[in-house]
Write a protein that holds these residues in place. Sequence first.
Motif, PDB file in Angstrom:
ATOM      1  N   ASN A 220      35.514  39.136  43.395  1.00 16.57           N
ATOM      2  CA  ASN A 220      34.078  39.397  43.427  1.00 16.57           C
ATOM      3  C   ASN A 220      33.867  40.910  43.468  1.00 16.57           C
ATOM      4  OD1 ASN A 220      34.643  40.104  46.057  1.00 16.57           O
ATOM      5  ND2 ASN A 220      33.116  38.780  46.977  1.00 16.57           N
ATOM      6  N   TYR A 227      25.859  39.403  47.481  1.00 15.40           N
ATOM      7  CA  TYR A 227      25.759  39.063  46.071  1.00 15.40           C
ATOM      8  C   TYR A 227      24.454  39.498  45.405  1.00 15.40           C
ATOM      9  CZ  TYR A 227      29.542  36.024  47.528  1.00 15.40           C
ATOM     10  OH  TYR A 227      30.699  35.543  48.045  1.00 15.40           O
ATOM     11  N   ASN A 232      30.529  35.782  40.808  1.00 18.62           N
ATOM     12  CA  ASN A 232      31.913  35.568  41.238  1.00 18.62           C
ATOM     13  C   ASN A 232      32.750  35.163  40.029  1.00 18.62           C
ATOM     14  OD1 ASN A 232      31.283  33.964  44.491  1.00 18.62           O
ATOM     15  ND2 ASN A 232      30.864  36.017  43.777  1.00 18.62           N
TER      16      ASN A 232
END
Length: 252
Positions: A220, A227, A232
Amino acid sequence: MHALHQILLFHVLTCLGRNAHGSVIIHGKKAPENSMLYMASVQNSSKHHVCGGFLIRENFVLTAAHCDDEKPTSVVLGTHDLTKADDSMRYSITKFKYPHYENVSNGNDLMLLKLCRSIGLNDRVQQIPLPKDEKNMTENVECSVAGWGYTETSTFRTVDELRVVTVSIINQDVCKKTWVGLPAKVICAGGYKTKKGFCQGDSGGPLVCGGEAVGVVSFNHKSNCNYPHFPNIYMDISKYLVWINKTLEENS
């Protein structure tokens, strides 16, 4: 510019390759006891968890090649709670790394682990099927990823009980635009405008879609588990079936 992007990506992913161990699941939940019986904890000589993996034959576990950085010596199968692991659940291993693997940034991040003895499949241990042929994953299909470890960026504390989270497949063109220099033969799922996925770790664990293991957790973005921008990345198992099947046949 392309060369510069490759160099930058190499440095980012090399760091991830060294540190992306520990099976980290963000915003997930505890896996039910009777589920995901194929999950394996890949461990070092100190019996510490360093990566995830999953049982694909009675004597083979699939994981990520970069997990070899932590010098794993065994896998544990048959429990969701690593505090309950005993020597009857532990299997020493022989490693078969994908022959063209160099580093995470170049992809090919797969490794097969042959167990010292075959496992008798039962109500605690089962294998998971792989795709039968090459396929391209459909955008927005919901899948799952599981592992043991950190549950947020800042704690750096692993968990004892297996955790699982639902993630969605991300369009490959979107993923390529986000990850400049993205290696070939990958699946993008989770992260990217969501708060679900794997964090630093979860390496080697399976991306499971429709009851099949379709991907292997690879990397990642840095150590950021929120995120905000980056998908990912998983190795696409369907693109490596020839090597997987040949290795299983030659070493079974």
